[in-house]
Design an enzyme around this catalytic site. Structure first.
Site, PDB file in Angstrom:
ATOM      1  N   LYS A 202      47.820  49.864  25.417  1.00 10.17           N
ATOM      2  CA  LYS A 202      46.546  50.025  24.707  1.00 10.17           C
ATOM      3  C   LYS A 202      45.932  51.349  25.140  1.00 10.17           C
ATOM      4  O   LYS A 202      45.636  51.555  26.319  1.00 10.17           O
ATOM      5  CB  LYS A 202      45.604  48.869  25.019  1.00 10.17           C
ATOM      6  CG  LYS A 202      44.266  48.968  24.296  1.00 10.17           C
ATOM      7  CD  LYS A 202      43.394  47.754  24.618  1.00 10.17           C
ATOM      8  CE  LYS A 202      42.046  47.841  23.941  1.00 10.17           C
ATOM      9  NZ  LYS A 202      41.192  46.666  24.258  1.00 10.17           N
ATOM     10  N   ARG A 212      33.945  47.997  17.879  1.00  8.66           N
ATOM     11  CA  ARG A 212      32.889  47.816  18.880  1.00  8.66           C
ATOM     12  C   ARG A 212      31.550  47.515  18.218  1.00  8.66           C
ATOM     13  O   ARG A 212      30.732  46.760  18.762  1.00  8.66           O
ATOM     14  CB  ARG A 212      32.810  49.061  19.769  1.00  8.66           C
ATOM     15  CG  ARG A 212      34.025  49.183  20.698  1.00  8.66           C
ATOM     16  CD  ARG A 212      34.036  50.454  21.514  1.00  8.66           C
ATOM     17  NE  ARG A 212      35.262  50.542  22.297  1.00  8.66           N
ATOM     18  CZ  ARG A 212      35.724  51.645  22.853  1.00  8.66           C
ATOM     19  NH1 ARG A 212      35.055  52.789  22.711  1.00  8.66           N
ATOM     20  NH2 ARG A 212      36.846  51.626  23.543  1.00  8.66           N
ATOM     21  N   LYS A 225      36.298  54.193  28.713  1.00  8.21           N
ATOM     22  CA  LYS A 225      37.315  53.267  29.215  1.00  8.21           C
ATOM     23  C   LYS A 225      38.589  53.978  29.658  1.00  8.21           C
ATOM     24  O   LYS A 225      39.655  53.375  29.742  1.00  8.21           O
ATOM     25  CB  LYS A 225      37.624  52.211  28.148  1.00  8.21           C
ATOM     26  CG  LYS A 225      36.391  51.422  27.714  1.00  8.21           C
ATOM     27  CD  LYS A 225      36.743  50.240  26.813  1.00  8.21           C
ATOM     28  CE  LYS A 225      35.487  49.453  26.441  1.00  8.21           C
ATOM     29  NZ  LYS A 225      35.794  48.206  25.699  1.00  8.21           N
ATOM     30  N   LYS A 256      48.571  49.408  20.706  1.00  8.53           N
ATOM     31  CA  LYS A 256      47.260  49.558  20.061  1.00  8.53           C
ATOM     32  C   LYS A 256      46.681  50.919  20.416  1.00  8.53           C
ATOM     33  O   LYS A 256      46.664  51.263  21.599  1.00  8.53           O
ATOM     34  CB  LYS A 256      46.328  48.433  20.530  1.00  8.53           C
ATOM     35  CG  LYS A 256      44.951  48.468  19.874  1.00  8.53           C
ATOM     36  CD  LYS A 256      44.070  47.334  20.412  1.00  8.53           C
ATOM     37  CE  LYS A 256      42.693  47.386  19.759  1.00  8.53           C
ATOM     38  NZ  LYS A 256      41.783  46.346  20.299  1.00  8.53           N
ATOM     39  N   SER A 282      40.376  48.950  13.738  1.00  5.76           N
ATOM     40  CA  SER A 282      39.233  49.078  12.832  1.00  5.76           C
ATOM     41  C   SER A 282      39.087  50.468  12.241  1.00  5.76           C
ATOM     42  O   SER A 282      38.767  50.617  11.055  1.00  5.76           O
ATOM     43  CB  SER A 282      37.955  48.695  13.588  1.00  5.76           C
ATOM     44  OG  SER A 282      37.767  49.537  14.725  1.00  5.76           O
ATOM     45  N   TYR A 321      43.220  43.764   9.301  1.00  6.37           N
ATOM     46  CA  TYR A 321      42.109  43.224   8.524  1.00  6.37           C
ATOM     47  C   TYR A 321      42.466  43.119   7.046  1.00  6.37           C
ATOM     48  O   TYR A 321      41.767  42.458   6.289  1.00  6.37           O
ATOM     49  CB  TYR A 321      40.867  44.105   8.715  1.00  6.37           C
ATOM     50  CG  TYR A 321      40.498  44.249  10.174  1.00  6.37           C
ATOM     51  CD1 TYR A 321      39.799  43.252  10.831  1.00  6.37           C
ATOM     52  CD2 TYR A 321      40.880  45.382  10.909  1.00  6.37           C
ATOM     53  CE1 TYR A 321      39.484  43.368  12.182  1.00  6.37           C
ATOM     54  CE2 TYR A 321      40.575  45.499  12.252  1.00  6.37           C
ATOM     55  CZ  TYR A 321      39.879  44.500  12.893  1.00  6.37           C
ATOM     56  OH  TYR A 321      39.588  44.608  14.232  1.00  6.37           O
TER      57      TYR A 321
END
Length: 333
Positions: A202, A212, A225, A256, A282, A321
């Site tokens: 990731k 987020r 992060k 990811k 997303s 999605y």
């Protein structure tokens, strides 16, 4: 493998492209509804479907509406649904205790889905960011993410999800050692059949922004992060991480984001042959939708092409999605 072929005109590659029937006979990869996992956002309330502005067509749903979404998915043949909670900010704390509350949104939704639609697989997310007032996937103290303390919390979170009936648990936190710790706890707790789909590679990506927003984590995040998610410049490290997680007990592994990291997907599949997944995140989804809504691209064709690229890169499945729209398209609806 270097194929042997005659020179032109004995070999004409256009022969195999001349009609739909011939193209179907020579197609190397296929996309089916069985390759799809549908990520769904769950929030408090009843009868709620709240649009996520940065993700056209995506909703935050109350538990009752998530159950309806699970029924829709099952009717379309989608094998799994993945839950992500939009937690009330009042329940976000530095100790993240809501993460392992048996009555948190994720656990309530899992139980409701398994009661109403037992045939669909429920996947859950293991990370502290939906419950953390600091917005991080782990405990944040004085600018440092505490690895081992976080792993202990993730174990409690995973056990609560297993007890709620989750079929697949997806640790997305990127802490060192969490797969082994969670697997050991699941075995000791009588959950030996619960699968781990590890977010093994990731990356610290700019493509997560709309997600987020969807889970309400962007405003709370302090710093970034990059000390635990991967450097986008690294490829060999991803292979080392995947190998570690498989050795620690992961049943499946994930890369990811998706499309910017197809090379990683290919390397992972070729290196290990393990069930390999990608998350069409997303930002990827939002870009295709935005361009389609502006008339800049054919949205339906771009959707299908974007998913086929994961299959071509060696992925066994994709979190997307687009899952319901793709399923309907594949069924000719």
């Amino acid at each position: 493998m270097i194929p042997s072929q005659a020179a032109y005109p004995a070999t004409r590659f256009r022969r195999t492209r001349q009609s739909p029937a011939i193209r179907a006979l020579t197609q190397e990869n296929t996309l089916s509804v069985g390759n799809l996992i549908w990520p769904v956002f769950v929030r408090d309330g009843e009868g709620v479907e709240e649009p996520v502005p940065s993700m056209p067509g995506v909703m935050r749903r109350s538990v009752d509406r998530v159950v309806e979404a699970a029924r829709e998915a099952a009717d379309l043949g989608i094998p799994a649904i993945c839950l992500f909670p939009y937690t009330d900010p009042a329940k976000k704390t530095r100790d993240c205790a809501e993460a392992w509350n048996p009555e948190n949104l994720s656990n309530r939704a899992t139980r409701a889905i398994k009661a109403a639609v037992p045939g669909i697989a429920v996947m859950t997310d293991v990370a502290l960011d939906p419950y953390n007032s600091d917005g991080h996937d782990g405990f944040w103290r004085d600018g440092v993410i505490l690895n081992d303390e976080t792993v202990a919390a993730l174990v409690k979170q995973a056990l609560s999800q297993a007890e709620a009936g989750a079929d697949i648990i997806g640790p997305s936190d990127m802490m060192d050692g969490r797969i082994g710790a969670i697997r050991q706890a699941l075995e000791a707790g009588g959950h030996s059949n619960v699968m781990l789909l590890s977010y093994a590679a990731k990356y610290a990506s700019a493509f997560y922004g709309p997600f987020r927003d969807a889970v309400g984590a962007s405003g709370a995040l302090k710093g970034d992060k990059t000390t635990y998610q991967m450097n986008p410049a690294n490829s060999d490290e991803a292979i080392r991480l995947v190998e570690r997680d498989l050795r620690e007990g992961a049943d499946m592994v994930m890369v990811k984001p998706g499309m910017p990291y197809l090379d990683i997907c290919r390397r992972v599949k070729d290196s290990f042959g393990a069930p390999t997944y990608a998350y069409q995140v997303s930002g990827e989804y939002a870009m295709i939708q935005a361009a389609a809504q502006n008339g800049w691209i054919d949205g339906e064709r771009a959707m299908l092409e974007s998913l086929m690229c994961f299959r071509r890169a060696g992925c066994d499945g994709i979190l997307t999605y687009f899952a319901p729209a793709v399923a309907r398209k594949l069924a000719g609806a």
